[in-house]
Structures are given as C-alpha cells and as structure tokens.
Design a protein around this motif. Structure first.
Motif, short mmCIF file in Angstrom:
data_model
loop_
_atom_site.label_atom_id
_atom_site.label_comp_id
_atom_site.label_asym_id
_atom_site.label_seq_id
_atom_site.Cartn_x
_atom_site.Cartn_y
_atom_site.Cartn_z
N GLN A 1 0.82 -1.20 0.00
CA GLN A 1 0.00 0.00 0.00
C GLN A 1 0.86 1.26 0.00
O GLN A 1 0.54 2.24 -0.68
N GLU A 2 1.94 1.24 0.76
CA GLU A 2 2.81 2.42 0.83
C GLU A 2 3.49 2.69 -0.51
O GLU A 2 3.67 3.85 -0.89
N LEU A 3 3.85 1.64 -1.24
CA LEU A 3 4.47 1.86 -2.55
C LEU A 3 3.48 2.49 -3.52
O LEU A 3 3.84 3.35 -4.34
N VAL A 4 2.22 2.08 -3.44
CA VAL A 4 1.20 2.72 -4.27
C VAL A 4 1.04 4.19 -3.87
O VAL A 4 0.89 5.07 -4.73
N ASN A 5 1.07 4.44 -2.55
CA ASN A 5 0.96 5.83 -2.08
C ASN A 5 2.13 6.67 -2.58
O ASN A 5 1.97 7.86 -2.89
N LEU A 6 3.32 6.06 -2.64
CA LEU A 6 4.48 6.79 -3.15
C LEU A 6 4.26 7.20 -4.61
O LEU A 6 4.57 8.33 -5.01
N ILE A 7 3.75 6.28 -5.41
CA ILE A 7 3.49 6.59 -6.82
C ILE A 7 2.47 7.72 -6.94
O ILE A 7 2.63 8.66 -7.73
N THR A 8 1.40 7.64 -6.12
CA THR A 8 0.36 8.67 -6.16
C THR A 8 0.91 10.03 -5.75
O THR A 8 0.64 11.05 -6.40
N ALA A 9 1.69 10.05 -4.68
CA ALA A 9 2.26 11.33 -4.22
C ALA A 9 3.23 11.90 -5.25
O ALA A 9 3.29 13.12 -5.47
N GLN A 10 4.00 11.03 -5.90
CA GLN A 10 4.93 11.49 -6.93
C GLN A 10 4.16 12.09 -8.10
O GLN A 10 4.55 13.14 -8.63
N ARG A 11 3.08 11.44 -8.52
CA ARG A 11 2.26 11.98 -9.60
C ARG A 11 1.68 13.33 -9.22
O ARG A 11 1.63 14.26 -10.04
N ASN A 12 1.21 13.44 -7.99
CA ASN A 12 0.66 14.71 -7.53
C ASN A 12 1.72 15.82 -7.56
O ASN A 12 1.43 16.97 -7.92
N PHE A 13 2.94 15.46 -7.15
CA PHE A 13 4.02 16.44 -7.17
C PHE A 13 4.30 16.90 -8.61
O PHE A 13 4.45 18.11 -8.88
N GLN A 14 4.37 15.94 -9.53
CA GLN A 14 4.64 16.29 -10.93
C GLN A 14 3.52 17.15 -11.52
O GLN A 14 3.77 18.11 -12.25
N ALA A 15 2.27 16.81 -11.17
CA ALA A 15 1.15 17.58 -11.70
C ALA A 15 1.15 19.01 -11.19
O ALA A 15 0.88 19.96 -11.95
N ASN A 16 1.46 19.20 -9.91
CA ASN A 16 1.52 20.56 -9.36
C ASN A 16 2.69 21.34 -9.93
O ASN A 16 2.61 22.56 -10.12
N ALA A 17 3.78 20.63 -10.22
CA ALA A 17 4.90 21.30 -10.89
C ALA A 17 4.49 21.78 -12.27
O ALA A 17 4.90 22.86 -12.72
N GLN A 18 3.68 20.97 -12.95
CA GLN A 18 3.17 21.39 -14.26
C GLN A 18 2.26 22.60 -14.13
O GLN A 18 2.22 23.46 -15.03
N THR A 19 1.50 22.69 -13.04
CA THR A 19 0.65 23.86 -12.82
C THR A 19 1.49 25.13 -12.74
O THR A 19 1.16 26.17 -13.34
N ILE A 20 2.59 25.06 -12.01
CA ILE A 20 3.47 26.22 -11.91
C ILE A 20 4.11 26.52 -13.26
O ILE A 20 4.23 27.69 -13.67
N SER A 21 4.51 25.48 -13.99
CA SER A 21 5.12 25.68 -15.31
C SER A 21 4.14 26.34 -16.28
O SER A 21 4.49 27.26 -17.02
N ALA A 22 2.87 25.89 -16.26
CA ALA A 22 1.86 26.48 -17.15
C ALA A 22 1.59 27.92 -16.77
O ALA A 22 1.44 28.80 -17.65
N ALA A 23 1.51 28.18 -15.46
CA ALA A 23 1.29 29.57 -15.02
C ALA A 23 2.45 30.46 -15.44
O ALA A 23 2.27 31.63 -15.81
N ASP A 24 3.65 29.92 -15.41
CA ASP A 24 4.83 30.69 -15.83
C ASP A 24 4.75 31.02 -17.32
O ASP A 24 5.05 32.14 -17.75
N GLN A 25 4.33 30.04 -18.11
CA GLN A 25 4.21 30.28 -19.56
C GLN A 25 3.15 31.32 -19.86
O GLN A 25 3.33 32.20 -20.72
#
Length: 407
Positions: free
Chosen positions: A374-398
């Motif tokens: 379960q924790e490994l799945v949570n790691l994948i989910t948290a990593q995806r969330n981090f990447q998605a939020n980074a994309q939000t900042i990148s899009a706002a920058d553009q």
C-alpha cells in the motif's frame, strides 16, 4: 495566485511523500503505527463576494494522524517479549515521567527491573499476597515490576495427606512396635518432609493392626526416630474411616541444625480398610526446600510469575495497561513512545483483558502495521501529484511570460 496554488500543491505532495517514506522506513519497527497525511482545501472569499464563481487558493496540510490498527503478532523465543492483542498501551516509568508504548521488547536490568531498550521500567500492580494461588493485586498502586533474583525461601512441612488402603485380613502382631523391627508392624510408607531451613528429612508412617478388627494404629518416624503417641484409626463395617484419635493432634520434631521444631498434622481422610492389598493411593506434604530462579512466565492477563528449582512459583506483579479515549491525540516522543495530551483524554489504567483492554501474548511482539504494498502505491500517487503541481506552476509561468511579451 496560480503560483501560490501550485506551490501549496507541491508542499502537500512533499508532505505526503515524507509521511509515506517514514512509514516505509519503520516497516520493521516493533509496535510502530503508520501515519496518514490529511489535507484540506484553502478557500478565501471577501465579504460580499460570489461563492459560486470564487476559486480556491490551494491546499494545506491539516494533520498527520497515526492509524492504531492491530499489527501482526510475531512469535519469538524470549519469554519477556510481550505483544498486546487488542487496545491499550504498556505503561513505562521514564525517570519519573510516564510514557506509553506498544513495543514489548523487555529485558531485565542489573537491578532486576523489567526495562526496554531505553532503560524505561515497565509498570504494574504489586500482589497483596505473593504466596497464594489468587494473590489479588493492588490495582490502586502502580509500581515498577522487579524480578526476584535471589533464592526462594523454604517452607517447613505443616501438613501431610495420607490416603491408603489397609488390608482387612492382615494378621494381628503380638510384638510391641519398634521402628527397626519389621516384624512389629504390618505396613509402612515413607515420604520427604522439610524443616524451617529447607533441609529434607525422611518421614515414615507405620501401620499396626489392632486387637480389634476395625482398629489400627499409625506410628510416625522422622530421621530414624519415632514420635509418639500414635494415631488410632477406627473403621466402620463398610471399610470406611470412622474416626481418627490422637492426643496431642500434632507431631513435633526437634533438630540440632538450628531449625525451628517441625510441627505437622497428618490427614488420613479417605483411608480405607478393604479386603484388597495394601496400597498408597495418595501421599503428599506441603513443604519444600529453597530454590534458585529458573525463569519468568507472564500469562495473558499480565500476571508475572517467577519459577524456581524447587518447583515453586512466586507472583511478582501484574502488568498494567492504559487506554485513551482518543489515541490519535497522543504526542509522539520517538523510540515507539507516546505521551498523554489534553486531546487524547485522561488515561485509564487497568489489568490486561479487562474493560476494552486487550490481552497480553508472552513470547511475541507486535509488528509494525505498515503495509509495504500500500505504501508503494501511495508513493506513486504522491509522486504523480508532485509532478502535476509542478506542471501547474510551469503552465502559469508560460501564461505570465506570454502576457509579458504582448506588445
């Protein structure tokens, strides 16, 4: 604003990653309880604003809460390892302060106290009478549990139980009874008794058929000496014991080793005079010698017994447990310990297996309740969330860069 929203998402994902990483790192920690990061949305609206068109302001970490589900029980070869099956916490004395834990890795320190790896002493209830089968514990007083490491004291014989069958057709002997003359008694049996210093003594009971068919006399000898007067045993016509007479009713034996005079009574209840052969159906006494400590046992109710080489056991105490209305409100101290807080509520102390408290399993430990899959799945989910939020900042920058470049 889009930068702040994305940044809050990055912080939330990072907190989720750290919480999951902490769970994974403690997957092998005894008594560890996994944590869960809990988040809430940030919503700001000015007075008179329109809520239907208002946009949230991101997210924030509300709490990291521990999940007090039961961990699996792992059996060990150490009798001082304790696992809790159910709710509750062990109570520890941490240099005058009280701490609570689910980790039951205990050992004996140089002073005989039960302690964990940090030297914190396990607390329990003292027995009111350690030498009885039901010692009754003083549940109003918490003490550090201490093992008796010295020799167990001896116990002088005070009672002998002799259940025999005397042949009804035994012949009447005409000789006067003498301990060293087998012709002067019909039957005999022997056992070991103990004086007040724990020294073993050889005791024998000699049975002599009386002139009357339903009467016998029983003489007692200890260490080669006879102590009179004898017992008179009278039976009825069915062979059952009708009466036992003796004056005085006790045998008193004096020794030259400084021990107190030995006084004991013999219970012949159940002795019979049937036509069968002479038989000793039961012969025992309540004395014992001193003994050395051989081990410690703890039952599922938390009662701590010390076992000795003389076959005896002594009750040393009963493990105390504590329960809280809100365990998630406890303060984490590290090293598998918690401290009480206002949010957790007042601790309720009681014996294991009472109320809502669980029982204790000796020779076992409660493993971490972390589920690695379960924790490994949570790691994948948290990593995806981090990447998605980074994309939000990148899009706002553009978008911001495009606006800046408008001419």
């Amino acid at each position: 604003m889009p930068f702040n929203i994305g940044l809050s998402g990055l912080n939330a994902a990072q907190a989720d990653l750290q919480t999951t990483g902490n769970n994974v790192s403690n997957s092998g920690t005894t008594g560890f309880k996994r944590s869960r990061a809990e988040f809430g949305d940030v919503f700001a609206q000015s007075f008179g604003g329109i809520s239907q068109t208002a946009i949230g302001s991101g997210t924030r970490l509300q709490a990291v809460t521990q999940q007090f589900s039961q961990g699996r029980t792992e059996f060990t070869e150490n009798g001082l390892d304790l696992a809790i099956n159910g709710e509750g916490f062990f109570v520890l004395n941490d240099q005058g302060s009280t701490a609570y834990t689910r980790a039951g890795e205990f050992q004996v320190n140089r002073d005989g106290f039960l302690v964990n790896n940090q030297g914190q002493q396990l607390r329990g209830y003292p027995p009111q009478d350690a030498n009885t089968a039901d010692p009754n514990f003083n549940t109003g007083q918490l003490e550090d549990i201490r093992l008796q490491t010295g020799a167990a004291p001896p116990n002088a014989t005070t009672d002998i139980e002799a259940l025999v069958n005397l042949r009804s057709d035994a012949e009447v002997l005409g000789e006067e009874f003498a301990l060293n003359d087998p012709e002067s008694y019909n039957f005999s049996t022997s056992l070991t008794v103990y004086d007040s210093l724990g020294t073993s003594r050889d005791a024998s009971i000699y049975f002599v058929k009386g002139d009357e068919d339903l009467k016998w006399t029983a003489h007692v000898g200890v260490d080669g000496e006879v102590y009179d007067p004898p017992y008179t045993l009278t039976f009825d016509g069915s062979g059952a014991l009708d009466a036992v007479q003796r004056d005085p009713p006790e045998v008193t034996v004096a020794f030259d080793n400084g021990a107190n005079p030995l006084e004991f009574e013999i219970d012949f209840g159940g002795t019979t005079q049937y036509g069968g052969d002479f038989a000793v159906n039961d012969l025992n006494q309540n004395g014992f010698a001193s003994g050395r400590l051989t081990g410690v046992d703890i039952d599922d109710s938390g009662v701590v017994f010390a076992r000795f080489t003389n076959g005896q056991s002594t009750v040393l105490g009963q493990v105390a447990m504590a329960s809280f209305t809100n365990p998630q409100g406890l303060e984490q101290l590290g090293n598998n310990n918690w401290a009480e807080t206002f949010a957790a509520g007042e601790p309720v102390f009681a014996a294991p297996g009472t109320g809502n408290l669980g029982s204790i399993q000796s020779g076992a430990l409660e493993a971490s309740n972390v589920d690695i899959a379960q924790e490994l799945v949570n790691l994948i989910t948290a990593q995806r969330n981090f990447q998605a939020n980074a994309q939000t900042i990148s899009a706002a920058d553009q978008v911001t860069q495009t606006i800046i470049n408008i001419r």
